[in-house]
Structures are given as structure tokens and as C-alpha cells.
Design a protein around this motif. Structure first.
Motif, mmCIF file in Angstrom:
data_model
loop_
_atom_site.group_PDB
_atom_site.id
_atom_site.type_symbol
_atom_site.label_atom_id
_atom_site.label_comp_id
_atom_site.label_asym_id
_atom_site.label_seq_id
_atom_site.Cartn_x
_atom_site.Cartn_y
_atom_site.Cartn_z
ATOM 1 N N TYR A 45 0.819 -1.219 0.000
ATOM 2 C CA TYR A 45 0.000 0.000 0.000
ATOM 3 C C TYR A 45 0.853 1.268 0.000
ATOM 4 C CZ TYR A 45 -3.975 -3.050 0.768
ATOM 5 O OH TYR A 45 -4.942 -4.017 0.624
ATOM 6 N N GLY A 46 2.121 1.155 -0.427
ATOM 7 C CA GLY A 46 2.935 2.330 -0.689
ATOM 8 C C GLY A 46 3.780 2.840 0.445
ATOM 9 N N VAL A 47 3.800 2.145 1.589
ATOM 10 C CA VAL A 47 4.630 2.566 2.717
ATOM 11 C C VAL A 47 5.976 1.866 2.568
ATOM 12 C CG1 VAL A 47 4.802 2.780 5.223
ATOM 13 C CG2 VAL A 47 2.552 2.767 4.125
ATOM 14 N N ARG A 48 6.948 2.554 1.989
ATOM 15 C CA ARG A 48 8.211 1.915 1.617
ATOM 16 C C ARG A 48 9.224 1.888 2.756
ATOM 17 N NH1 ARG A 48 6.877 -1.178 -2.488
ATOM 18 N NH2 ARG A 48 5.650 -0.052 -4.031
ATOM 19 N N ARG A 49 9.386 2.994 3.445
ATOM 20 C CA ARG A 49 10.383 3.072 4.513
ATOM 21 C C ARG A 49 9.788 2.523 5.799
ATOM 22 N NH1 ARG A 49 15.494 3.822 2.541
ATOM 23 N NH2 ARG A 49 15.442 5.291 0.799
ATOM 24 N N ILE A 50 9.691 1.203 5.885
ATOM 25 C CA ILE A 50 9.000 0.585 7.012
ATOM 26 C C ILE A 50 9.950 -0.358 7.749
ATOM 27 C CG2 ILE A 50 8.109 -1.405 5.724
ATOM 28 C CD1 ILE A 50 6.053 0.621 8.247
ATOM 29 N N GLU A 51 9.931 -0.282 9.061
ATOM 30 C CA GLU A 51 10.695 -1.194 9.908
ATOM 31 C C GLU A 51 9.730 -1.875 10.868
ATOM 32 O OE1 GLU A 51 13.742 -2.101 9.670
ATOM 33 O OE2 GLU A 51 14.362 -0.664 8.127
ATOM 34 N N ALA B 249 -9.644 -4.530 2.110
ATOM 35 C CA ALA B 249 -8.811 -5.363 2.976
ATOM 36 C C ALA B 249 -9.149 -5.131 4.448
ATOM 37 C CB ALA B 249 -7.341 -5.058 2.719
ATOM 38 N N ARG B 250 -9.389 -3.891 4.828
ATOM 39 C CA ARG B 250 -9.747 -3.600 6.212
ATOM 40 C C ARG B 250 -11.081 -4.244 6.578
ATOM 41 N NH1 ARG B 250 -7.583 1.060 8.696
ATOM 42 N NH2 ARG B 250 -9.646 1.777 9.299
ATOM 43 N N ARG B 251 -12.021 -4.207 5.641
ATOM 44 C CA ARG B 251 -13.326 -4.826 5.888
ATOM 45 C C ARG B 251 -13.202 -6.349 5.998
ATOM 46 N NH1 ARG B 251 -15.713 -2.183 2.415
ATOM 47 N NH2 ARG B 251 -15.735 -3.631 0.664
ATOM 48 N N ARG B 252 -12.371 -6.951 5.137
ATOM 49 C CA ARG B 252 -12.159 -8.397 5.192
ATOM 50 C C ARG B 252 -11.519 -8.804 6.516
ATOM 51 N NH1 ARG B 252 -10.915 -11.109 0.383
ATOM 52 N NH2 ARG B 252 -10.036 -12.704 1.764
ATOM 53 N N LEU B 253 -10.601 -7.990 6.998
ATOM 54 C CA LEU B 253 -9.950 -8.300 8.262
ATOM 55 C C LEU B 253 -10.945 -8.276 9.418
ATOM 56 C CD1 LEU B 253 -7.348 -8.911 9.799
ATOM 57 C CD2 LEU B 253 -6.986 -6.444 10.010
ATOM 58 N N GLN B 254 -11.866 -7.335 9.397
ATOM 59 C CA GLN B 254 -12.895 -7.287 10.430
ATOM 60 C C GLN B 254 -13.756 -8.551 10.399
ATOM 61 O OE1 GLN B 254 -15.037 -3.649 9.765
ATOM 62 N NE2 GLN B 254 -13.516 -2.376 10.815
ATOM 63 N N GLU B 255 -14.056 -9.030 9.211
ATOM 64 C CA GLU B 255 -14.857 -10.257 9.086
ATOM 65 C C GLU B 255 -14.097 -11.460 9.644
ATOM 66 O OE1 GLU B 255 -15.686 -10.497 4.954
ATOM 67 O OE2 GLU B 255 -17.095 -8.804 4.934
ATOM 68 N N ILE B 256 -12.777 -11.525 9.368
ATOM 69 C CA ILE B 256 -11.977 -12.635 9.888
ATOM 70 C C ILE B 256 -11.923 -12.595 11.406
ATOM 71 C CG2 ILE B 256 -9.632 -13.572 10.007
ATOM 72 C CD1 ILE B 256 -9.257 -12.685 7.100
ATOM 73 N N GLY B 257 -11.761 -11.409 11.974
ATOM 74 C CA GLY B 257 -11.675 -11.282 13.416
ATOM 75 C C GLY B 257 -12.956 -11.625 14.147
ATOM 76 N N SER B 258 -14.093 -11.488 13.460
ATOM 77 C CA SER B 258 -15.384 -11.718 14.119
ATOM 78 C C SER B 258 -16.081 -12.993 13.658
ATOM 79 C CB SER B 258 -16.308 -10.524 13.856
ATOM 80 O OG SER B 258 -16.536 -10.350 12.464
ATOM 81 N N ARG B 259 -15.436 -13.765 12.795
ATOM 82 C CA ARG B 259 -16.111 -14.955 12.272
ATOM 83 C C ARG B 259 -16.288 -16.015 13.347
ATOM 84 N NH1 ARG B 259 -12.640 -17.941 7.807
ATOM 85 N NH2 ARG B 259 -13.168 -15.982 6.775
ATOM 86 N N ALA B 260 -17.239 -16.914 13.109
ATOM 87 C CA ALA B 260 -17.549 -17.962 14.078
ATOM 88 C C ALA B 260 -16.402 -18.975 14.160
ATOM 89 C CB ALA B 260 -18.846 -18.672 13.671
ATOM 90 N N ARG B 261 -16.366 -19.715 15.256
ATOM 91 C CA ARG B 261 -15.338 -20.730 15.447
ATOM 92 C C ARG B 261 -15.469 -21.835 14.408
ATOM 93 N NH1 ARG B 261 -13.238 -21.122 20.931
ATOM 94 N NH2 ARG B 261 -13.870 -19.306 22.136
ATOM 95 N N ALA C 208 -0.763 -9.676 -3.725
ATOM 96 C CA ALA C 208 -0.996 -9.849 -5.160
ATOM 97 C C ALA C 208 -1.715 -8.640 -5.761
ATOM 98 C CB ALA C 208 -1.818 -11.111 -5.410
ATOM 99 N N ARG C 209 -1.930 -7.629 -4.918
ATOM 100 C CA ARG C 209 -2.566 -6.367 -5.323
ATOM 101 C C ARG C 209 -3.980 -6.588 -5.867
ATOM 102 N NH1 ARG C 209 1.490 -2.707 -5.029
ATOM 103 N NH2 ARG C 209 3.618 -3.534 -5.176
ATOM 104 N N LYS C 210 -4.705 -7.476 -5.195
ATOM 105 C CA LYS C 210 -6.081 -7.750 -5.600
ATOM 106 C C LYS C 210 -7.103 -7.009 -4.740
ATOM 107 C CE LYS C 210 -5.096 -12.437 -7.292
ATOM 108 N NZ LYS C 210 -5.417 -13.881 -7.133
ATOM 109 N N LEU C 211 -6.664 -6.447 -3.614
ATOM 110 C CA LEU C 211 -7.611 -5.837 -2.685
ATOM 111 C C LEU C 211 -7.260 -4.380 -2.431
ATOM 112 C CD1 LEU C 211 -8.013 -8.595 0.080
ATOM 113 C CD2 LEU C 211 -9.542 -8.110 -1.825
ATOM 114 N N PRO C 212 -8.196 -3.460 -2.673
ATOM 115 C CA PRO C 212 -7.992 -2.072 -2.217
ATOM 116 C C PRO C 212 -7.912 -2.035 -0.695
ATOM 117 C CG PRO C 212 -9.798 -2.231 -3.806
ATOM 118 C CD PRO C 212 -9.441 -3.632 -3.426
#
Length: 433
Positions: A47-53, A110-122, A102-106
């Protein structure tokens, strides 16, 4: 121009926040430090953040961004407050990272998908997860030759110990003492059966309870981090493993001390050892041990059968090597390397992390019998013999971790170009996960 810079900064901050949250969930779900670091850096760069540690330890993750254009630097941190293996969530996170890189998700998607993963059922119903540790204990009891009566006793004792631990957890009691109590309940059940001279291999109850408590995944992650050069995190994980093992030994030791002082006739002959056999009871015990471990680790149902078969493979390899008079520790390491290699091959085929198959499969080799024998000797006054067995247990545990990681790394070294690129160490990588 002045309006676009704040927007760019906001997107960079959102990318850093996303990377940290993914890293937190990966680490909490059981992933190794190296892979967590690579994942966070890959997301930020995509997502363009190049100088990352990135800096990852056992309980905290930090990302720092120092832009070249004179913008203000940003450092953000997240803490892992609760760590519990969840391999279904781990698989979903790996797939999310793969789609991001793979640059498939804006970024917003991606943020919305992550929320779904965090709250999905067991992956499994809650009652199945609650029964899983007890089923692990019953399977280990069968593997060590305990029979159906002992397996049932191990199931009940472990279930009671687990429920008692949860009761303590709700009242804020430290996890160390929860583990002590769980180990003590299983040992008490065995001591009562020995006291009443029930004609069964009662000590297999203790072995089953111990194996259900032993930290298989933290052990492998500890060795993995150490081999990868993450010495700070490896040391922290080793401390975690040591405290868990110390709690287990404390629970066993307290009950055995009371039993010996009370005159219960416990001898070293009462300490069971899994027969070096490929007979039906041992193969069934190994199969069930892998299956129940997979359920306890929340492996998705479709991946449970390969993990269970892996337990049969690792047990068969170990027994065959012992028949050839290989030392126990070396046979353990080689058998773990075999399952590490096979698990990695299958994992690469179905595109999931190798630990999904490797960790449940190592169950039959966990040193529950050796630990119990060591504590029994110590409580009977044989300090030298008890120390010998406890050192053997530690050596076996490290052999499991080193062997499993070796098997995974062999595939990385000999696999396809795509595999080598995907798992290249972070210091030499420029893109990908």
C-alpha cells in the motif's frame, strides 16, 4: 498539493494500522515471528509505505515509517493480550495477506475483510472445543497401552481439570496455577486407581493429562524463532514453555508427594511407556491423538484428516527407527523432520501454512511418559534418575521442534522457485510474503 499530502498520510497510517492488526492476529493464532514480520512489511509496502521497519516480540508488535519526503515519521504499536491457537483464523489471514500482496484488494476492502476474519464464528461448536483436551488425553492413554477404562478415566479427569482451570481463570487466577491444578487432577485420578489396586495401567491417565497440557505449538515456534535468528522472541517463547512445563511438573509432583507420604505404593513400574509397536491400539491412539489435537487447535474440518494421518506417519517412522536401534532423541528428530517435510508438501499443494498439519501430527512424540517417570523417581528419592528423565524429556521436546522446522526448511531449499521466493528470509526480501 497541500490537500493531497494529508490524504496520503492518512492512507499510510491506515496501511500501518492494517498491517499491525494482521500481525497481531497472526501472532495470537500461533504463527512464528519471522512470518509475522514478513507479512506486516509486505502489507505496508503493497500500500505504498516503503520506509517501514518492523519489530515483533512475544507480546508486542511495532511498525515505524520514516518517509523520504520530509513528512512526519510514524511509529505505532499493538499488544497481543490474548494468545490462543486458532488455525482456521490463521489460514484465513494467510489468504488475506496473499490477496493483498498480489494487489487484488484495495485498502478499504482489505480492512473490511480483516474485520470479518476477526469476528467470524469458530471452526467447531463450542462444546467440541471444550471436549477436545479431554479427547486428547483419552487418545494418549490408548497410545500408551491404557485401554478403554483408563482412556475413559483420562477423559473425565482432564475434563474436570480443564473446567476447574476455567473456573480459576474467571476469578483472575494466573494461568500457571490453572495448569498446576489441571495436572494435579489427572495425577490424583491415577493415584486413586493405584491405591484401590484397580487392575489397569492407571498411570496412563497422567500421561494423557500431561500431553493435553504440553505446549506443542509454543515449543515449535520457539525453535523456529531461534533458527530464524529471532533470539529475543525465541528466549521469551522458551520462558513460556519452561513455565508451562514447570506448572505441569508441579501439579504432578504435589500429588505424588502427598501419595507417597500417605503410604500409597507407587513404584517406577507404575510409570507407563508407549509400546514400540505398530499394533492396532497404538496406531488407533496415534490417529485419534492427531485428530483431537487438530480439533483443539481449531483446524478447519476439511484439513483434519491429513493432520490425523500425519500422526500415524510420525509414530510409524519413530517406531521403525527405534527398531533399528536409533537413539530415542535422534529417532524423534528424524520422525519430526519427515512429518515436517510431508506436511509442507501437502500444505503447499492446498496453499495453507505447514503448521496446520505439522503441529497436530507431533502429538504422539510429546514426552508425557518421560516427564511422569522423572517426577516419580524424584519423589521416590532417586534424584539422579529423576533428573536424567527430565533432561531426556527436554531433549525430546527440542528434537521435535528442530526436526519439524528442518523438514519444513528442506522443502524451502529444494522446492520450486515460487516456494523459495515466498519463504525467503526477511532481510533479503523485497516483495511478497
Amino acid at each position: 498539493m497541500s490537500e493531497t499530502v494529508p490524504d496520503a498520510d492518512a492512507d499510510a497510517n491506515r496501511a500501518i494500522s492494517l498491517a499491525l492488526r494482521v500481525g497481531e492476529l497472526l501472532l495470537a493464532s500461533g504463527e512464528g515471528t519471522e512470518n509475522v514480520t514478513n507479512a506486516m512489511r509486505a502489507i505496508a509496502r503493497t500500500y505504498g509505505v516503503r520506509r517501514i521497519e518492523a519489530d515483533v516480540n512475544l507480546s508486542a508488535l511495532t511498525l515505524s515509517n520514516v518517509p523520504d519526503d520530509g513528512s512526519l515519521p510514524v511509529t505505532a504499536e499493538r499488544r497481543v493480550r490474548r494468545r490462543e491457537p486458532d488455525f482456521a483464523r490463521l489460514i484465513a489471514l494467510h489468504r488475506l495477506v496473499g490477496e493483498i500482496t498480489a494487489r487484488k484488494l484495495p485498502l478499504a476492502v482489505a480492512r473490511r475483510r480483516l474485520q470479518e476474519i476477526g469476528s467470524r464464528a469458530r471452526a467447531h461448536p463450542r462444546w467440541v472445543g471444550a471436549a477436545a483436551p479431554a479427547l486428547v488425553a483419552a487418545s494418549a492413554a490408548i497410545l500408551t497401552g491404557g485401554g478403554p477404562v483408563v482412556a475413559l478415566a483420562a477423559f473425565i479427569a482432564t475434563l474436570l481439570g480443564d473446567r476447574a482451570g476455567i473456573w480459576l481463570a474467571r476469578r483472575g487466577v494466573a494461568e500457571f496455577f490453572q495448569t498446576v491444578l489441571a495436572a494435579a487432577v489427572g495425577t490424583t485420578a491415577a493415584v486413586l486407581m493405584i491405591w484401590q489396586q484397580v487392575p489397569v495401567q492407571a498411570s496412563a491417565i497422567v500421561v494423557g493429562s500431561v500431553i493435553a497440557l504440553l505446549p506443542g505449538r509454543p515449543l515449535v515456534a520457539c525453535v523456529q524463532d531461534g533458527i530464524a535468528g529471532e533470539y529475543v522472541t525465541a528466549t521469551a517463547r522458551l520462558s513460556e514453555v519452561v513455565f508451562i512445563v514447570a506448572a505441569v511438573l508441579s501439579g504432578i509432583g504435589i500429588v505424588l508427594t502427598v501419595a507417597v507420604k500417605a503410604g500409597v505404593r507407587i513404584t517406577v513400574d507404575d510409570a507407563p511407556t508407549a509400546p514400540l509397536s505398530l499394533a492396532a491400539p497404538q496406531l488407533l491412539g496415534a490417529l485419534m491423538l492427531g485428530l483431537t489435537f487438530a480439533v483443539a487447535l481449531r483446524v478447519p474440518p476439511k484439513h483434519i484428516p491429513p493432520a490425523a494421518l500425519g500422526s500415524v506417519v510420525i509414530w510409524s517412522a519413530y517406531v521403525c527407527l527405534r527398531w533399528l536401534d536409533w537413539p530415542a532423541v535422534l529417532a524423534t528428530a528424524v520422525a519430526a523432520a519427515v512429518i515436517g517435510l510431508m506436511g509442507s508438501m501437502y500444505a503447499n499443494r492446498v496453499r495453507v501454512p505447514p503448521i496446520v498439519f505439522v503441529i497436530p501430527a507431533i502429538g504422539p512424540l510429546l514426552p508425557g511418559s518421560v516427564m511422569f517417570r522423572g517426577m516419580l523417581k524424584l519423589n521416590l528419592g532417586d534424584v539422579l534418575g529423576g533428573t536424567h528423565y527430565l533432561i531426556a524429556a527436554l531433549s525430546t521436546a527440542l528434537a521435535i521442534g528442530a526436526g519439524a522446522i528442518l523438514g519444513i526448511d528442506v522443502l524451502r531449499a529444494l522446492g520450486s522457485r515460487d516456494i523459495r521466493r515466498r519463504f525467503r528470509p526477511a532481510a533479503r526480501r523485497t516483495r511478497g510474503y
